[in-house]
Design a protein around this motif. Structure first.
Motif: not given
Length: 322
Positions: A180-183, A188-192, A214-221, A265-269
């Motif tokens: 849920x958080x990833x989605x 939010x990335x799209x809207x920003x 994305x990276x501020x939320x500990x996700x990767x692009x 991605x929830x893990x690495x890019x």
């Protein structure tokens, strides 16, 4: 449908670190070595996942009023497909069923053409990317949705010769908190990014705001695949990277149409292309999410051509007014 694979220069091979690009060391015996001029590789055959740089002139990227009107129609229809398919996304349904429903709706109700079907060999009318699949998932009657899945449905239609391209994440049953958080963060990335679009903004500005959030939320692009220009041609210039530096890249002008479609991605890019030649998955098999819109750069900001009724995009109007 996301753009082709992003071109990157090849890294130096073994023994080449620090050498000038024009000279490469070649050993001719155990006791001696000499330098010879480096001969560049010949161009490789086009790959369906790799964007080729065509040197497109800016004038070809600006759409005429007639083209923009056709793009509005195509975008609206693409958004309607995602609105329609939502009630069919539930446990036990196969991705082939979703494909058939979308195909019939596009062809028989909208009088349009599903752009992915037979595009460079792609066998289906939509892309269905589940859980750790990043993009280009191929619908199958063997792939049944199950409770807790997340799925991206990517729709592109052709109407009167012009394309509308959009995708949306759906929850199947009750997903995990992480899913849920990833989605949510991906949307939010799209809207920003949408909030930044206006004449004078650069593509680097768009990529930077996505990457930072994305990276501020500990996700990767995801870096290998990108958004793209769109119009009469499905994938055209420019490439729209979802990472970058502010103030770099092409400056936007009114009349440009392109997609923004961050893959987070929830893990690495890192990514992996499966043997079918289309399906792209996360290398670590962790979750991935994507949202996409086709947009038009206007004189004062942005028009989201694939906007859906359930979306609240009022923040775009307030940004333009500011």
């Amino acid at each position: 449908m996301c753009g082709f694979r992003v071109n990157r220069p090849r890294p130096p091979g073994p023994g080449q670190r620090g050498r000038p690009a024009s000279m490469r060391e070649v050993r001719v015996c155990r006791k001696a070595a000499r330098f010879i001029p480096y001969t560049p590789r010949l161009p490789q055959p086009p790959c369906p996942h790799r964007q080729r740089r065509t040197g497109t002139r800016m004038s070809t990227l600006i759409k005429t009023p007639d083209e923009i009107e056709k793009m509005r129609t195509a975008g609206r229809l693409a958004g309607e497909v995602l609105t329609m398919i939502g009630e069919h996304v539930r446990p036990g349904v196969s991705t082939e069923e979703l494909n058939s429903i979308c195909h019939d709706y596009i062809v028989n109700v909208q009088g349009a053409v599903p752009a992915p079907l037979n595009y460079r060999g792609f066998p289906k009318s939509i892309c269905t990317s589940i859980n750790h699949v990043i993009c280009h998932g191929i619908p199958s009657d063997k792939k049944l949705l199950k409770d807790g899945d997340i799925i991206n449905i990517d729709v592109t239609i052709i109407k009167d010769g012009y394309h509308g391209d959009t995708s949306k994440m759906f929850f199947v049953g009750q997903p995990s908190i992480l899913a849920q958080r990833l989605v949510k963060v991906t949307q939010e990335c799209l809207y920003k990014a949408l909030a930044l679009v206006k004449p004078g903004c650069t593509l680097g500005d768009i990529g930077h705001v996505i990457q930072q959030h994305a990276q501020g939320q500990r996700f990767s692009v995801v870096r290998e695949y990108c958004g793209h220009g769109i119009g009469k041609i499905f994938h055209e210039e420019p490439q729209v990277l979802h990472y970058g530096k502010p103030g770099t890249g092409m400056k936007l002008e009114a009349g440009m149409t392109f997609t923004i479609e961050p893959m987070i991605n929830a893990g690495t890019h890192h990514t992996k292309l499966l043997p079918d030649g289309w399906t792209v998955v996360t290398k670590d098999h962790k979750l991935s999410a994507q949202w996409e819109h086709t947009i038009l750069v206007t004189e004062t900001g942005i028009e989201v051509l694939t906007a859906r009724p359930e979306e609240d995009l009022s923040f775009l109007a307030s940004d333009r007014a500011a």
